[in-house]
Design an enzyme around this catalytic site. Sequence first.
Site, PDB file in Angstrom:
ATOM      1  CB  SER A  35     106.141  45.068  41.113  1.00  0.00           C
ATOM      2  OG  SER A  35     106.237  44.118  42.150  1.00  0.00           O
ATOM      3  CE1 TYR A  76     103.874  41.431  37.732  1.00  0.00           C
ATOM      4  CE2 TYR A  76     105.286  41.232  39.661  1.00  0.00           C
ATOM      5  CZ  TYR A  76     104.253  41.854  38.998  1.00  0.00           C
ATOM      6  OH  TYR A  76     103.597  42.902  39.586  1.00  0.00           O
TER       7      TYR A  76
END
Length: 250
Positions: free
Chosen positions: A135, A148
């Site tokens: 990401s 995350y």
Amino acid sequence: MKIAVITGASSGMGREMAVQIADRFGGIQEIWLIARRKERLEELEGNLPVKLRCFGIDLTCKEERDALGQALKKKRPNVKFLVNSAGFGKMGKIGNMDVEEECNMIRLNCEALCAITNLVLPYMGKNSRIIQFASAAAFLPQPGFGIYAASKSFVLSYSRALGAELKNRGITVTAVCPGPVDTEFFDRAGSMDQIPFYKKLVMAKPRRVVEKALRDSVKGKAVSVYGIAMKGVWILSKILPHSLLIYLMR
């Protein structure tokens, strides 16, 4: 038998990967789809121009992952694509979230990704490709999304190292680092109201992110970043202090 193995294939970019690999790579004879929601995987059967094999597996459970290992040992396929797309994120300050949910993020985003990669690697040869979904959150720490972002930073670093190790075997590893993508991800991460406005402005479509990821993988790129905005963040994260960028985000 030449196959592709895709985790997180019940929705989002994993599902889109299955669609595009089936359409674009005629040499793939079978696609093995992996997700907890097997019924969602089975919805694709008959809708893609390739045979599918569906595994309803919780990737955080070793015993369930072993079912994939046994299937690989029995068939001994030639895995041309491994796509690790399974993962989730949860918004919230560290310590304010449920600790089990925090740990589950790490188990799925990091531990399961490593475990599946190790299971599949023995069946991959020259000109095979590993695509790992990281990401843009991997580029720098993200207050309010800290676990995350840290897990995806692990995926990016792991993938770069793995690519270097596998270069002599002719296996390409590409870490995909999109920004926000219009998928079910945010249904679990938190409500749309919690998403910072600047992330809503750069929300991408899964189809385009996957198209670029596959192109970059074929080109042998180590990192695939979709969109000018995310490429800008990537560059800034290399040249500006993270403390400054964190301040601007807040």
